[in-house]
Design an enzyme around this catalytic site. Structure first.
Site, PDB file in Angstrom:
ATOM      1  N   GLY A  40      90.686  37.796   3.625  1.00  0.00           N
ATOM      2  CA  GLY A  40      89.718  38.578   2.859  1.00  0.00           C
ATOM      3  C   GLY A  40      88.514  38.941   3.696  1.00  0.00           C
ATOM      4  N   SER A  46      84.586  37.986   7.863  1.00  0.00           N
ATOM      5  CA  SER A  46      86.006  38.013   7.516  1.00  0.00           C
ATOM      6  C   SER A  46      86.583  36.607   7.501  1.00  0.00           C
ATOM      7  CB  SER A  46      86.782  38.866   8.526  1.00  0.00           C
ATOM      8  OG  SER A  46      86.284  40.200   8.526  1.00  0.00           O
ATOM      9  N   LYS A  61      86.250  31.292   8.249  1.00  0.00           N
ATOM     10  CA  LYS A  61      85.332  32.390   7.937  1.00  0.00           C
ATOM     11  C   LYS A  61      84.485  32.686   9.171  1.00  0.00           C
ATOM     12  CE  LYS A  61      83.602  33.624   4.058  1.00  0.00           C
ATOM     13  NZ  LYS A  61      82.921  33.844   2.781  1.00  0.00           N
ATOM     14  N   ASP A 155      75.269  32.746  -5.620  1.00  0.00           N
ATOM     15  CA  ASP A 155      76.332  33.766  -5.695  1.00  0.00           C
ATOM     16  C   ASP A 155      77.550  33.235  -6.450  1.00  0.00           C
ATOM     17  OD1 ASP A 155      77.245  36.330  -5.335  1.00  0.00           O
ATOM     18  OD2 ASP A 155      77.966  36.019  -3.291  1.00  0.00           O
TER      19      ASP A 155
END
Length: 339
Positions: A40, A46, A61, A155
């Site tokens: 993803g 990324s 990541k 988030d």
């Protein structure tokens, strides 16, 4: 009795697993097969699938440019790496090599929650949804209260809730949030982040209150409403911009009709709202109250999720629910929408 060399090696490996391992960038290249399988992409970089020795699957990541220096980054991730909770994704390792930064997480084979709650078919029973909601709440509460430092996520959304093989939910991307002492109520403006549709009002303007752990509670409330309804909060996507503000529809259903699940959960055809669906909606509305003081803490949310629906009172109408969702133009500078 002598301890075998193999047993000692196994013990040392287990000790290493207790904290995050520092990897060279060349290690990550090998682990990911030259970054061959992308899982993803988001605002921070990324994510690639990798395999550690022993056939341990991980998600790597690779971060974009970071403002903090290498020492700050290592200090922060080593602290976060010591966090262990069943509902929080574990940080296995990290890389900080010149300007290259990366985080290595345990791999979650079932992917993120969004693909299950926004699918055309109901993926889980209401009992399972309640169980997943409770797990998420426990994970967030641990970040708020269970560590030496308070971790504010900023988030919380379905995309950042990952599921393991047994569909146990785990809060992810918390390692990208800053750490704050629990007695520090002021969070600098440059710490703001989030995704349109989930951002608490005080994140946009201080006139609504102080940014705190209650800002995560707001985002969790939106997540609960989306879990109950199987649809995204209006205002997040252009195609939904002409629809009524979603929490308003939920509130009207609960207060005016007490029934009519079809308006809330489009994937359900029964006439009466399931008691667990009603429960998630009521708790969600408590969490998205305009004033942070009117929202419950995550520990209070856990109590509500563990209790029955009969003891729950429908809260006052959230301020924004009489209007359209907040214009995305106001949020552009502080939002990052993961695709």
């Amino acid at each position: 009795m002598r301890i075998t060399t193999d047993a000692v090696e196994k013990f040392l490996r287990m000790q290493l697993m207790l904290g995050p391992t520092r990897y060279a960038y060349s290690d990550l290249t090998a682990i990911t097969g030259h970054f061959g399988e992308k899982l993803g992409e988001g605002g921070y970089g990324s994510v690639y699938k990798g395999v550690l020795p022993g056939n341990v699957h991980v998600a790597v990541k690779v971060l974009g440019k970071s403002n903090c220096n290498g020492e700050e980054f290592i200090s922060e991730v080593s602290t976060i790496g010591r966090i262990h909770h069943v509902n929080v994704v574990r940080l296995v390792g990290f890389c900080s090599e010149e300007m290259r930064r990366a985080l290595v997480y345990e791999y979650m084979p079932r992917g993120s929650l969004d693909k299950y709650i926004f699918s055309s078919e109901r993926s889980f029973s209401w009992d399972k949804f309640n169980e997943i909601a409770l797990g998420i709440a426990k994970g967030i509460n641990y970040l708020h209260q269970g560590c030496d430092m308070q971790i504010l996520h900023f988030d919380i959304k379905p995309h950042n809730i990952l599921l393991d093989n047994n569909f146990v939910p785990k809060v992810a991307d918390f390692g990208l949030a800053k750490l704050y002492p629990r007695d520090n109520s002021f969070v600098p403006l440059n710490a703001l982040r989030g995704t349109v549709g989930y951002i608490a009002p005080e994140m946009i303007s201080r006139s609504f209150g102080v940014i705190s752990s209650k800002s995560d509670v707001y985002s969790f409330g939106v997540l609960l409403l989306e879990m109950a309804g199987g649809r995204r909060n209006s205002g997040m996507h252009e195609e939904s911009s002409n629809q009524d503000y979603y929490p308003s529809l939920v509130y009207d259903q609960l207060t005016e009709q007490q029934l009519g699940v079809g308006e809330i959960s489009s994937a359900t055809t029964v006439s009466d709202m399931h008691e667990l669906e009603r429960k998630l909606c009521i708790i969600g509305l408590h969490c998205i109250q305009m004033n942070p003081h009117d929202r419950p803490t995550m520990s209070e949310v856990i109590e509500m999720l563990e209790g029955g629906v009969d003891s729950l009172q429908i809260p006052p109408r959230p301020f924004f629910s009489a209007h359209k969702a907040m214009p995305s133009s106001e949020l552009t500078e502080i939002s990052e929408v993961d695709k």
